[in-house]
Design a protein around this motif. Sequence first.
Motif, PDB file in Angstrom:
ATOM      1  N   VAL A 167       0.837  -1.200   0.000  1.00  0.00           N
ATOM      2  CA  VAL A 167       0.000   0.000   0.000  1.00  0.00           C
ATOM      3  C   VAL A 167       0.874   1.253   0.000  1.00  0.00           C
ATOM      4  O   VAL A 167       0.614   2.211  -0.743  1.00  0.00           O
ATOM      5  CB  VAL A 167      -0.960  -0.011   1.209  1.00  0.00           C
ATOM      6  CG1 VAL A 167      -1.616   1.356   1.389  1.00  0.00           C
ATOM      7  CG2 VAL A 167      -2.023  -1.088   1.048  1.00  0.00           C
ATOM      8  N   ASN A 189       1.208   4.186  -2.804  1.00  0.00           N
ATOM      9  CA  ASN A 189       0.880   5.550  -2.387  1.00  0.00           C
ATOM     10  C   ASN A 189       2.016   6.519  -2.657  1.00  0.00           C
ATOM     11  O   ASN A 189       1.804   7.628  -3.158  1.00  0.00           O
ATOM     12  CB  ASN A 189       0.512   5.568  -0.905  1.00  0.00           C
ATOM     13  CG  ASN A 189       0.306   6.975  -0.384  1.00  0.00           C
ATOM     14  OD1 ASN A 189       1.225   7.582   0.150  1.00  0.00           O
ATOM     15  ND2 ASN A 189      -0.897   7.498  -0.540  1.00  0.00           N
ATOM     16  N   CYS A 190       3.243   6.133  -2.322  1.00  0.00           N
ATOM     17  CA  CYS A 190       4.352   7.087  -2.450  1.00  0.00           C
ATOM     18  C   CYS A 190       4.712   7.337  -3.905  1.00  0.00           C
ATOM     19  O   CYS A 190       5.355   8.351  -4.218  1.00  0.00           O
ATOM     20  CB  CYS A 190       5.570   6.625  -1.649  1.00  0.00           C
ATOM     21  SG  CYS A 190       6.463   5.241  -2.364  1.00  0.00           S
ATOM     22  N   GLY A 196       0.229   8.516  -5.080  1.00  0.00           N
ATOM     23  CA  GLY A 196      -0.857   8.930  -4.216  1.00  0.00           C
ATOM     24  C   GLY A 196      -0.628  10.272  -3.551  1.00  0.00           C
ATOM     25  O   GLY A 196       0.204  11.083  -3.987  1.00  0.00           O
ATOM     26  N   GLU A 202      -1.001  10.614   3.383  1.00  0.00           N
ATOM     27  CA  GLU A 202      -2.047  10.120   4.275  1.00  0.00           C
ATOM     28  C   GLU A 202      -1.679  10.437   5.715  1.00  0.00           C
ATOM     29  O   GLU A 202      -0.499  10.407   6.087  1.00  0.00           O
ATOM     30  CB  GLU A 202      -2.219   8.605   4.115  1.00  0.00           C
ATOM     31  CG  GLU A 202      -2.568   8.155   2.705  1.00  0.00           C
ATOM     32  CD  GLU A 202      -4.014   8.438   2.343  1.00  0.00           C
ATOM     33  OE1 GLU A 202      -4.785   8.829   3.252  1.00  0.00           O
ATOM     34  OE2 GLU A 202      -4.369   8.289   1.168  1.00  0.00           O
ATOM     35  N   SER A 258      -0.153  16.055  -2.789  1.00  0.00           N
ATOM     36  CA  SER A 258       0.810  15.192  -3.461  1.00  0.00           C
ATOM     37  C   SER A 258       2.154  15.226  -2.741  1.00  0.00           C
ATOM     38  O   SER A 258       2.573  16.268  -2.210  1.00  0.00           O
ATOM     39  CB  SER A 258       1.003  15.654  -4.909  1.00  0.00           C
ATOM     40  OG  SER A 258       2.157  15.061  -5.492  1.00  0.00           O
ATOM     41  N   TRP A 259       2.851  14.102  -2.744  1.00  0.00           N
ATOM     42  CA  TRP A 259       4.190  14.030  -2.173  1.00  0.00           C
ATOM     43  C   TRP A 259       5.128  15.042  -2.823  1.00  0.00           C
ATOM     44  O   TRP A 259       6.089  15.496  -2.206  1.00  0.00           O
ATOM     45  CB  TRP A 259       4.771  12.631  -2.365  1.00  0.00           C
ATOM     46  CG  TRP A 259       4.151  11.581  -1.507  1.00  0.00           C
ATOM     47  CD1 TRP A 259       3.074  10.802  -1.820  1.00  0.00           C
ATOM     48  CD2 TRP A 259       4.557  11.185  -0.194  1.00  0.00           C
ATOM     49  NE1 TRP A 259       2.790   9.936  -0.782  1.00  0.00           N
ATOM     50  CE2 TRP A 259       3.682  10.148   0.223  1.00  0.00           C
ATOM     51  CE3 TRP A 259       5.570  11.595   0.669  1.00  0.00           C
ATOM     52  CZ2 TRP A 259       3.797   9.530   1.460  1.00  0.00           C
ATOM     53  CZ3 TRP A 259       5.694  10.968   1.897  1.00  0.00           C
ATOM     54  CH2 TRP A 259       4.813   9.952   2.287  1.00  0.00           C
TER      55      TRP A 259
END
Length: 394
Positions: free
Chosen positions: A50, A54-55, A58, A61, A85-86
Motif C-alpha cells: 500500500v 501511495n508514495c 498517491g 495520508e 501530493s508528495w
Amino acid sequence: MSDTPLPPVILGDEPGSFPRGVLAERHPAIIRRVRDAFPYGPDVRRSLDVLLANCADGVIEPLPADAHDRDRWRAWGLDAYAGRSWYEVPWLWSESYFYRLLLEAVGYFRPGPWQGLDPFRPFKLAELDAPETDEELAALDELEGRPVRERAQALLHGSLWGNRADLGFRLSDAGAEDRAAVPALVADDSGTLWALLASPRTADGTLCLVADNAGRELIPDLLLAAHLLAHKRVGRVVLHVKPYPYYVSDATTADVVDALRRLTAAPGAAAGYGRRLWSAMTDGTLTVRAHPFAAAPLPYERMPDELRAEFADSAVTIVKGDLNYRRLVGDRRWPPTTPFPDVTAYFPGPVVALRTLKSEVITGLSADTEAELTAAEGQSWRTGGTHALIQTGK
C-alpha cells in the motif's frame, strides 16, 4: 539574512530533478529492499505494498489516530500537508514522513513480533562486516606512528568523507587536492575548526557531535571523538543520534553499540580506540543523545528550546552529513555564494558542518569555485558525493 528575501524551499515537483528522482524512484526501491530483507507476514507485506503504491502516485495520508506520535507530527505540519501530493510539499518534509510511514508499515512502533526491529539493520550490519571496513581500520595502525597533528587531520578527513575514502588517504597523497582540476574539498574551514578546538573553553567544555550515518561512516566519527578526548581538545562529547531508524542508514543508539563492538573486536590500533570509547561511555565523557527533534522534518532553526539550550551550552557543535546540512542551512535554493555564517547565524553557539555533497542545497562557496565546478561537471557536483566541505559559523 533577515533583510534578504528567503529563496524558495526545495520541492520535488520539478521533472528530472534530484528530489523528484528520490521521491519517484529511490523511495519505492527502498520499500522493495526492506520487503525482501525480512520474512514479513501477509499483513506487513500488504502494508508495504500500500505504501509503495501511495508514495509513487498517491497523496500524503495521515498517521493512524492511535499513533503514539500523531500529535507531534501534526505540530510538525501533517495537518497542512495531508491530502496533498508528495511532490508538492517541502522535500525535506516529504522525505522524512516517508520513513515514518515505512516504520508504521512494518510495525516498528506497535506491539507485535516486529516491534523495535530496525528494518534497515541488515544493510547496516553488512556494511560493518564488509572487507572494506577491515582495510579502513587497518589504516589506523599506520596513523599511530604519525605526529599528533597529522593524525588529527587524517581522522577529521575520515569523518568528513565517511566510506568515500580510507582513513590514510589524505596522508598517503597529501598533494592530491592541489593537483585536482576541480577540488574535491570545495570549502575548507578546518583551520578555524582546529583553532576552536584549541581554546581553553573547549578543552574543559562539551563537543556536540550530530551524527549522520551508521556503519562505516559512524566509525570515523567515533574515532575522531576518541582522539579529541584523548588529547584533551574537549572535555566531553555528546553524540546526537536518531531516536529511531531513519533515512535507511542514519545512526541510532543501537548502531553506536554495533560500531563500538566492531572496533573492540578488530586487531591493532582499532581495538584500542574501541576500548577507550567503551570506557568513555561508561564514565560519561562520551554520552549518546536521541532527541525526538533529530528525526523532525524541519530545519534546525525551528529546534525546541531545550535542544537550543544544549547547543548553547556546548563549546562547539559539529554537524555531520548531507541531511543535517540541509536542516542546518534550511533546505532552500540558496545561491551557492550565500555566506554560510549568515544562514546559520540563528544557531546558539559555534557550529561546524562536515558534509559530503549528496543533494542540491549549498552555501558558502566562492564565486570562482562555483564557476569551476559548474564548467567541469554541470550541476552533478552538487549530488554525486565526490565533493565535500568543512564550514564554520560564528
